[in-house]
Design a protein around this motif. Structure first.
Motif, mmCIF file in Angstrom:
data_model
loop_
_atom_site.group_PDB
_atom_site.id
_atom_site.type_symbol
_atom_site.label_atom_id
_atom_site.label_comp_id
_atom_site.label_asym_id
_atom_site.label_seq_id
_atom_site.Cartn_x
_atom_site.Cartn_y
_atom_site.Cartn_z
ATOM 1 N N GLN A 119 -19.956 -31.257 29.821
ATOM 2 C CA GLN A 119 -20.923 -30.192 30.095
ATOM 3 C C GLN A 119 -22.222 -30.445 29.349
ATOM 4 O OE1 GLN A 119 -19.181 -26.404 29.117
ATOM 5 N NE2 GLN A 119 -17.855 -26.352 30.926
ATOM 6 N N GLU A 142 -26.590 -25.170 26.430
ATOM 7 C CA GLU A 142 -25.929 -25.993 25.419
ATOM 8 C C GLU A 142 -25.305 -25.128 24.334
ATOM 9 O OE1 GLU A 142 -26.872 -29.390 22.015
ATOM 10 O OE2 GLU A 142 -28.398 -28.979 23.548
ATOM 11 N N ASP A 194 -14.926 -30.031 31.036
ATOM 12 C CA ASP A 194 -14.836 -30.539 29.664
ATOM 13 C C ASP A 194 -16.139 -30.259 28.907
ATOM 14 O OD1 ASP A 194 -13.556 -32.517 27.620
ATOM 15 O OD2 ASP A 194 -15.580 -33.288 27.969
ATOM 16 N N THR A 195 -16.037 -29.789 27.672
ATOM 17 C CA THR A 195 -17.211 -29.376 26.905
ATOM 18 C C THR A 195 -18.195 -30.519 26.704
ATOM 19 O OG1 THR A 195 -15.984 -27.652 25.731
ATOM 20 C CG2 THR A 195 -18.020 -28.427 24.711
ATOM 21 N N GLU A 196 -17.716 -31.684 26.304
ATOM 22 C CA GLU A 196 -18.626 -32.801 26.055
ATOM 23 C C GLU A 196 -19.322 -33.230 27.346
ATOM 24 O OE1 GLU A 196 -20.783 -35.364 23.713
ATOM 25 O OE2 GLU A 196 -19.413 -33.758 23.110
ATOM 26 N N ALA A 208 -22.175 -23.632 25.705
ATOM 27 C CA ALA A 208 -21.102 -24.632 25.790
ATOM 28 C C ALA A 208 -20.507 -24.926 24.417
ATOM 29 C CB ALA A 208 -21.639 -25.909 26.424
ATOM 30 N N ARG A 209 -21.336 -24.887 23.388
ATOM 31 C CA ARG A 209 -20.867 -25.166 22.022
ATOM 32 C C ARG A 209 -20.190 -23.950 21.395
ATOM 33 N NH1 ARG A 209 -22.689 -29.960 19.946
ATOM 34 N NH2 ARG A 209 -24.445 -30.974 21.028
ATOM 35 N N GLY A 210 -20.258 -22.801 22.035
ATOM 36 C CA GLY A 210 -19.615 -21.607 21.505
ATOM 37 C C GLY A 210 -20.447 -20.835 20.510
#
Length: 511
Positions: free
Chosen positions: A423, A358, A419-421, A361-363
């Motif tokens: 993911q 997570e 897509d990030t969300e 994914a959030r950077g």
């Protein structure tokens, strides 16, 4: 008269004689030769660590998993299943004598290690309290004996989190300088393991602050990256903060069948069974048993369609009707037939992997989210397979060997969204599936923070009377707090929730 007097005086003499003899032997008779004559650091440490690691048993063991929608309960309507959390308090009583654990240490190295245990234990207990309630006493908590503070003020939730993170950082430093210690039923006093746990738990705290990444005091992303760069973290299932069960009194699996009249009541939720079936994931065969009706109608135990989850949001009467039909999956036999069951986790390597996924994914950190995602699923599967006898009764002829795990992980990689969300949604879902009957309330905290997994909510069955279309986001403060610390708890409720102790109002970390 003389005879009566002599009899009387003789009686007194006999009583005095026996009293004298009894007094002389009282200490000897009432001293257990096997009981320690003095408390030491090891004894306090063992009690504190067991308090952190050992879940309750029988029905109480299952209650968190009603809240996290992993099981439905068929005895009576349960508040946790139907979104009534009730009241709670910050459970700190087990820490009252933690300071003595440090004071009684016989060397400086041991003193540092026991101080590390104290700070980890405090961090966990304050984390649990603030996650459930919001603002809680922190700075003045546990000061009754030392400072005579019997009515502690409630600290802002932000300040509680800052304190928790500081204590975990301090614990890491203390363990690094400390020595191996006794009184540790989890890691056998290995200070490196405790450093891994302190840092990994700190990442768990930080991921719960995902809505507060712009706060300049918390420095969520910076703290997270610093801990990851330090590298002293969980690396496999061997690092899990867990208790390995045994066939000894007080050490058996918490839902083992002996003296457990509740084994007939839990059934596996559709929130678990449906995503596993959709992904053809064999953990299904380790978590659940095939529905009796499906087997009677010709299905085999190794068919995905033989497994039926019950929607835990259904009105209780509807669930009772389903039970009569036998068209549902009960728990896998291993959860109550095996005296040792599986180790009970409070914090685990799979959980850590999904936190890392997570954060990636959030950077927050560099890397590829899918790599950590795959590691989490693989670790979950290995944990389940390694702790389950390879017998048809428990695997239903669908065992998870290394070949299967490699094959399914490759499939999960191909299907990982871009897509990030999406993911994050898939990461939290897999974190949830890996937590089956483990990790207590953690999946609930992820749900209210992210909205994932998307659990069903039924206004017709909900006990959340103020908002039947929602799952509450907190517990209410205990009546006991209003009785004994009224001024401080009322002030905390006023500043957080406009004076109404409402389970549907957002605490600070959720805003």
């Amino acid at each position: 008269m003389k005879k009566r007097f002599n009899n009387y005086t003789w009686g007194i003499a006999v009583v005095l004689l026996f009293a004298t003899m009894s007094c002389s032997k009282f200490e000897e008779i009432n001293t257990d030769p096997e009981m320690p004559k003095a408390v030491n650091s090891s004894m306090i440490s063992e009690r504190i660590i067991l308090g952190l690691a050992n879940p309750p048993s029988q029905k109480s063991f299952m209650q968190p998993y009603m809240l996290t929608k992993q099981v439905a309960w068929t005895e009576l309507p349960e508040g946790y299943q139907y979104n009534n959390l009730g009241e709670e308090e910050s459970a700190l009583t087990g820490l009252n004598d933690a300071e003595y654990m440090v004071d009684f240490a016989t060397t400086d190295g041991l003193s540092k290690s026991y101080a590390g245990v104290k700070h980890v234990a405090r961090a966990i207990r304050f984390f649990e309290g603030t996650m459930k309630l919001g603002d809680i006493p922190y700075k003045e908590a546990l000061q009754g004996e030392s400072e005579k503070i019997y009515f502690p003020k409630y600290d802002l939730q932000k300040d509680v989190f800052l304190g928790i993170l500081d204590e975990l950082e301090k614990a890491d430093q203390l363990f690094q300088a400390g020595d191996k210690f006794t009184g540790d039923p989890v890691y056998a006093g290995n200070t490196l393991q405790w450093r891994k746990f302190a840092n990994t738990f700190a990442l768990n705290v930080l991921i719960q602050l995902s809505r507060k990444t712009t706060d300049p005091d918390l420095r969520v992303k910076e703290r997270f990256k610093k801990i990851v760069d330090g590298g002293v973290l969980f690396a496999s299932n061997a690092d899990n903060f867990q208790l390995i069960r045994s066939d000894k009194s007080g050490q058996t699996y918490p839902f083992y069948k002996v003296s457990n009249s509740f084994v007939i009541y839990p059934v596996v939720s559709s929130e678990v069974i449906e995503p596993l079936k959709a992904r053809k994931d064999r953990r299904l065969f380790y978590y659940a048993a095939p529905a009796a009706l499906k087997i009677a109608n010709g299905k085999s135990q190794n068919e995905f369609d033989a497994y039926v989850g019950v929607d835990p949001s259904l009105p209780f009467g509807d669930i009772a009707d389903i039970v009569v039909t036998k068209d549902f999956s009960k728990l896998n036999d291993r959860y109550f037939e095996l005296v040792t069951g599986e180790p009970t986790q409070q914090y685990s390597y799979p959980q850590f992997c999904f936190i890392m996924a997570e954060a990636t994914a959030r950077g927050w950190i560099n890397g590829t989210a899918v790599d950590w995602y795959k590691k989490g699923i693989e670790a979950s599967m290995k944990f389940v397979a390694d702790n389950t006898p390879n017998q048809d009764q428990y695997t239903h002829k669908m065992s998870m060997d290394a070949s299967y795990i490699a094959e399914v992980i490759a499939k999960y990689e191909l299907e990982f969204p871009q897509d990030t969300e999406k993911q994050i949604a898939e990461i939290i879902l897999q974190k949830y599936l890996a937590s089956y009957l483990q990790l207590s309330h953690m999946p609930y905290y992820d749900y209210r923070r992210t909205g994932y997994p998307v659990w069903k909510i039924n206004p017709n069955s909900s006990m959340n009377s103020e908002a039947t279309s929602k799952i509450p986001v907190r517990w209410k403060y205990k009546d006991r707090e209003y009785n004994y610390n009224a001024e401080n708890v009322k002030e905390a409720v006023k500043r957080q929730f406009e004076g109404v102790d409402d389970p549907n109002q957002l605490m600070w970390i959720l805003k």
